[in-house]
Each structure stands twice: as C-alpha cells, then as structure tokens.
Design an enzyme around this catalytic site. Structure first.
Site, PDB file in Angstrom:
ATOM      1  CG  ASN A   1       2.253  -1.304   2.730  1.00  0.00           C
ATOM      2  OD1 ASN A   1       1.164  -1.437   3.294  1.00  0.00           O
ATOM      3  ND2 ASN A   1       3.272  -2.093   2.990  1.00  0.00           N
TER       4      ASN A   1
ATOM      5  CD  GLU B   1       4.106   6.828   4.682  1.00  0.00           C
ATOM      6  OE1 GLU B   1       3.957   5.874   3.888  1.00  0.00           O
ATOM      7  OE2 GLU B   1       4.984   6.844   5.556  1.00  0.00           O
TER       8      GLU B   1
END
Ligand code: THU
Length: 147
Positions: free
Chosen positions: A43, A56
């Site tokens: 992140n 992701e």
C-alpha cells in the site's frame, strides 16, 4: 503451482515497503503468474488521504505494466498494524476485489485469493468469485475477454 505459503511469504516481504505513515497499517500483495513468477505490491498512502493506493491494486497495475494482466492465477495478501502482532487474515477491500476481477475476467480464469495476517497465523483461502459474486465486468460493456 506455487504453494500458498510461498505466495504469502512474498506478500509479507512486500509489506515491509508499505508507505503507510497515516494508517500505520501495512499491506503486501503477491500475484502468482502462469509461468510461476511473482509480482508484488504494497500500500502506498498519500498526505492527501483519498489518493492512497492499496497493495493489491499496486501489484495488479505492476503486472499490467509488464503485459501480464491476463496471466494472474492466484493472489496472496497480508496486512496488519505496524508494530503489532496481528495474525487475523486480511481480505481484499471492495475496490481491490473489482480490480482483481478485471484480471480474472480478462483471462477467463477464477483467482485463488490467499489471505493472512502481517505477523503470521493461518492462511485463509477464497475464490475471487466467492468474494465478489456477480461482478461487473467487460461483458457488461459488450467487450470480450481478449480486449
Ligand atoms: N489496504 C490495502 O492495501 N488493501 C486492502 O485490501 C485493504 C486496505 C490499505 C489501504 C490503507 O493504506 C490501509 O490499508 C488502511 O486502510
């Protein structure tokens, strides 16, 4: 097929690079590709909070930039509070489910999604189609898999 533990290990290594000074919550993601290679992401937060990127999504964008969007077969995700001993599995947020679904629908292949805590613990495995049933996708726009 790389085993889930190896994918989770790769995600955990990626989480080390999380830029998460605001949430203090580190996430790592690892994508297994058809040739056995692994693409990772973490992140990336921003002082303008709403601009922050999930692990992701970063990993999927990285795979896409190498021409590998259609080659993703499985995903490993770990997350937890930095400095804590979080072992509860972290499942992908709604937006990331949709981002991963683009890869799944473009390849015509359901994805295995392995989830774990940053500090260890059990690996929980799902199919993306269970995490995001009846997903919106290219077919809704009249576009086929090979777009
Ligand atoms: N986060 C991810 O990277 N992936 C998810 O699926 C859930 C949340 C990040 C976003 C933010 O940087 C931090 O975790 C706390 O929400």
């Amino acid at each position: 097929m790389t085993d889930p533990a190896a994918l989770i290990d790769a995600a955990r290594a990626a989480a080390v690079h999380a830029h998460a000074p605001y949430s203090r919550f580190a996430v790592g993601a690892a994508l297994l590709l058809t040739d056995g290679s692994i693409v990772t992401g973490c992140n990336v937060e921003n002082a303008s909070y709403g601009l922050s990127l999930c692990a992701e999504t970063v990993a999927t964008a990285t795979a896409t930039a190498s021409g590998r969007l259609r080659d993703i077969v499985a995903v490993g995700i770990v997350g937890g509070r930095i400095g804590a001993a979080d072992t509860d599995p972290v499942r992908p947020c709604g937006r990331c489910r949709q981002v991963l679904s683009e890869a799944a629908q473009m390849s015509g292949r359901d994805l295995a999604v392995h989830c774990a805590g940053l500090a260890g613990g059990n690996i929980e495995t799902h199919r993306l189609s269970d995490l995001l049933p009846k997903a919106f996708g290219p077919a809704d726009l009249g576009i086929g898999e090979q777009a």
